[in-house]
Design a protein around this motif. Sequence first.
Motif, PDB file in Angstrom:
ATOM      1  N   PRO A 358       6.465 -58.572  34.143  1.00 54.25           N
ATOM      2  CA  PRO A 358       6.795 -60.040  34.356  1.00 54.25           C
ATOM      3  C   PRO A 358       8.486 -60.361  34.198  1.00 54.25           C
ATOM      4  O   PRO A 358       9.213 -59.648  33.590  1.00 54.25           O
ATOM      5  CB  PRO A 358       6.055 -61.024  33.320  1.00 54.25           C
ATOM      6  N   PRO A 359       9.114 -61.329  35.087  1.00 53.92           N
ATOM      7  CA  PRO A 359      10.190 -61.586  35.094  1.00 53.92           C
ATOM      8  C   PRO A 359      10.936 -62.506  34.001  1.00 53.92           C
ATOM      9  O   PRO A 359      11.953 -62.467  33.557  1.00 53.92           O
ATOM     10  CB  PRO A 359      10.620 -62.453  36.545  1.00 53.92           C
ATOM     11  N   GLU A 360       9.664 -63.252  33.193  1.00 56.10           N
ATOM     12  CA  GLU A 360      10.093 -64.378  32.082  1.00 56.10           C
ATOM     13  C   GLU A 360      10.314 -63.266  31.033  1.00 56.10           C
ATOM     14  O   GLU A 360       9.450 -62.608  30.498  1.00 56.10           O
ATOM     15  CB  GLU A 360       9.131 -65.271  31.968  1.00 56.10           C
ATOM     16  N   ILE A 361      11.665 -63.512  30.526  1.00 54.07           N
ATOM     17  CA  ILE A 361      11.984 -62.982  29.167  1.00 54.07           C
ATOM     18  C   ILE A 361      10.842 -63.310  27.924  1.00 54.07           C
ATOM     19  O   ILE A 361      10.671 -62.372  27.329  1.00 54.07           O
ATOM     20  CB  ILE A 361      13.408 -62.934  28.907  1.00 54.07           C
ATOM     21  N   LYS A 362      10.731 -64.266  27.896  1.00 53.22           N
ATOM     22  CA  LYS A 362       9.794 -65.039  26.664  1.00 53.22           C
ATOM     23  C   LYS A 362       8.538 -64.293  27.013  1.00 53.22           C
ATOM     24  O   LYS A 362       8.069 -63.839  25.792  1.00 53.22           O
ATOM     25  CB  LYS A 362       9.627 -66.459  27.019  1.00 53.22           C
ATOM     26  N   ASN A 363       7.879 -64.030  28.023  1.00 53.34           N
ATOM     27  CA  ASN A 363       6.630 -63.295  28.103  1.00 53.34           C
ATOM     28  C   ASN A 363       6.740 -61.789  27.615  1.00 53.34           C
ATOM     29  O   ASN A 363       5.842 -61.144  26.910  1.00 53.34           O
ATOM     30  CB  ASN A 363       6.122 -63.247  29.533  1.00 53.34           C
ATOM     31  N   LEU A 364       7.910 -61.228  28.107  1.00 52.94           N
ATOM     32  CA  LEU A 364       8.120 -59.813  27.514  1.00 52.94           C
ATOM     33  C   LEU A 364       8.470 -59.600  26.272  1.00 52.94           C
ATOM     34  O   LEU A 364       8.006 -58.567  25.674  1.00 52.94           O
ATOM     35  CB  LEU A 364       9.620 -59.083  28.393  1.00 52.94           C
ATOM     36  N   GLU A 365       8.968 -60.814  25.535  1.00 54.55           N
ATOM     37  CA  GLU A 365       9.355 -60.781  24.136  1.00 54.55           C
ATOM     38  C   GLU A 365       8.018 -60.986  23.475  1.00 54.55           C
ATOM     39  O   GLU A 365       7.781 -60.524  22.295  1.00 54.55           O
ATOM     40  CB  GLU A 365      10.376 -61.986  23.751  1.00 54.55           C
ATOM     41  N   THR A 366       6.967 -61.582  23.753  1.00 53.53           N
ATOM     42  CA  THR A 366       5.938 -62.214  22.985  1.00 53.53           C
ATOM     43  C   THR A 366       4.629 -61.221  23.486  1.00 53.53           C
ATOM     44  O   THR A 366       3.503 -61.619  22.624  1.00 53.53           O
ATOM     45  CB  THR A 366       5.788 -63.652  23.149  1.00 53.53           C
ATOM     46  N   CYS A 367       4.578 -60.555  24.504  1.00 50.69           N
ATOM     47  CA  CYS A 367       3.372 -60.064  25.116  1.00 50.69           C
ATOM     48  C   CYS A 367       2.942 -58.957  23.699  1.00 50.69           C
ATOM     49  O   CYS A 367       3.730 -58.418  23.096  1.00 50.69           O
ATOM     50  CB  CYS A 367       3.569 -59.297  26.267  1.00 50.69           C
ATOM     51  N   GLU A 368       1.566 -58.837  23.833  1.00 46.88           N
ATOM     52  CA  GLU A 368       1.102 -57.482  23.152  1.00 46.88           C
ATOM     53  C   GLU A 368       0.697 -56.440  23.922  1.00 46.88           C
ATOM     54  O   GLU A 368      -0.269 -56.594  24.768  1.00 46.88           O
ATOM     55  CB  GLU A 368      -0.174 -58.214  22.419  1.00 46.88           C
ATOM     56  N   PRO A 369       1.415 -55.242  23.723  1.00 45.89           N
ATOM     57  CA  PRO A 369       0.894 -53.940  24.260  1.00 45.89           C
ATOM     58  C   PRO A 369      -0.534 -53.548  24.221  1.00 45.89           C
ATOM     59  O   PRO A 369      -1.019 -53.597  23.163  1.00 45.89           O
ATOM     60  CB  PRO A 369       2.068 -52.942  23.849  1.00 45.89           C
ATOM     61  N   VAL A 370      -1.073 -53.115  25.505  1.00 50.95           N
ATOM     62  CA  VAL A 370      -2.330 -52.623  25.344  1.00 50.95           C
ATOM     63  C   VAL A 370      -2.260 -51.028  25.476  1.00 50.95           C
ATOM     64  O   VAL A 370      -1.484 -50.669  26.657  1.00 50.95           O
ATOM     65  CB  VAL A 370      -3.303 -53.186  26.523  1.00 50.95           C
ATOM     66  N   TYR A 371      -2.859 -50.392  24.579  1.00 54.08           N
ATOM     67  CA  TYR A 371      -2.444 -48.858  24.417  1.00 54.08           C
ATOM     68  C   TYR A 371      -3.658 -48.051  24.641  1.00 54.08           C
ATOM     69  O   TYR A 371      -4.848 -48.524  24.636  1.00 54.08           O
ATOM     70  CB  TYR A 371      -1.847 -48.608  23.058  1.00 54.08           C
ATOM     71  N   GLU A 372      -3.356 -47.007  25.267  1.00 54.94           N
ATOM     72  CA  GLU A 372      -4.425 -45.820  25.420  1.00 54.94           C
ATOM     73  C   GLU A 372      -3.768 -44.924  24.252  1.00 54.94           C
ATOM     74  O   GLU A 372      -2.607 -44.639  24.299  1.00 54.94           O
ATOM     75  CB  GLU A 372      -4.263 -45.076  26.731  1.00 54.94           C
ATOM     76  N   VAL A 373      -4.625 -44.184  23.690  1.00 55.33           N
ATOM     77  CA  VAL A 373      -4.205 -43.348  22.346  1.00 55.33           C
ATOM     78  C   VAL A 373      -4.643 -41.826  22.712  1.00 55.33           C
ATOM     79  O   VAL A 373      -5.815 -41.499  23.134  1.00 55.33           O
ATOM     80  CB  VAL A 373      -4.662 -43.842  21.257  1.00 55.33           C
TER      81      VAL A 373
END
Length: 428
Positions: A358-373
Amino acid sequence: MSCTVVLGAQWGDEGKGKIVDILTEKADVVARYSGGHNAGHTVVIGGVKYVLHLIPSGIMHGEKINIIGNGVVIDPKALLDEMNDLKTKGVTFGKGFYISKRAHVIFPFHGIIDRLREEIKGSKKIGTTGRGIGPTYAEKAARNGIRICDLFDKEVFREKLEQNVKEANFLLEQKYSSDKLDVDAIYEEYLGYAEQIRPFIAETEYLLNELYDSGKKVMMEGAQGSLLDVDFGTYPFVTSSSSTAGGACTGTGLSPVKINKIVGVLKAYTTRVGGGPFPTELFDEDGERLRKVGNEYGATTGRPRRCGWQDLVAVKYGVIVNGITHIALTKLDVLTGMPKLKVCVGYKINGEVTAVFPPEIKNLETCEPVYEVFDGWNEDISKIQNYDELPKNAKAYLDFIKKFLGISYCLVSVGTDRKETMLIEDVF
């Protein structure tokens, strides 16, 4: 004839210097197209470390032609210091090194303003190197810049410099309460620099196109990374130039139709320097281990880099905006010995999972990463030269990245030295 662009697929510091150095074996010409001496490329040859800031990495190969393009902003003192340092290590600068007449010049007031602007931002600072890169590009865009060619016309140079110093002094006095600059001292200093770089000045746009048309293999070398591009990066926490593939054309004068391959240099994990969002950043023992084992400190500033897991959402975005055709993956060896590895494949934003950067800095700062392990490996891989000889878990990790991005590897780096590299596919 062919042209290959090599650029960073993340936030920079991916190891582009080594990759360009290796690929230069097949190239005839290496052209730098963006950034300034805020960038740093490290090349290790035979155990000797060479740190490059402005000069193309192809300079390590004496027979190659090296060009600093018009898209680069140049501090002449920094350039001359770098040249002198390389000379002490046996590097020579002859007819194969050229600097564009159209490149813009960094002056002392650019660095002063850069640092003062950061200072007054406090906690909101961008995290620049304070070397005047941003103010120089801003002046360029405002059509007030001074170019390399101006240094060789004393009357033109004096007139432009007086106007720029007048404006800089106004800012320094009225806004920053700082001391005035001496235009006479700057004028004489830069005339001296001009004479020292005079033998290397050329109309590189003509030169580069002539070399390409004559059948030479051209490599375009970017600085920083795609996610620091002034248009497509995490604005405003970005650099001030076009670090994506589009910048290769505007920064050299070579047409887009002449580009054949675009190599995205991708670290096996993710790092970032300075401020700005970093969804997969680690603040635990894993992050500290990546920093220590990977020697994650800025080549230019020495600043510790922020470290995190591989973020394929961000990299996929880089693949799209650049048209990346091949991956050059670096520092796979740094992951050796880690029991578990994570790869981000999505962001959870406002309760919904997305694969869009996303272009919104707020979304990048608050997003929760979804991981493959993934399971890690313990075997030493630094001497492996064949992809199929890698440990099973290392191949599984690499294969997942390749499949997610939908493009193939041209090489995989398993150590710092030039020899510690698996060459997989030719990009010329």
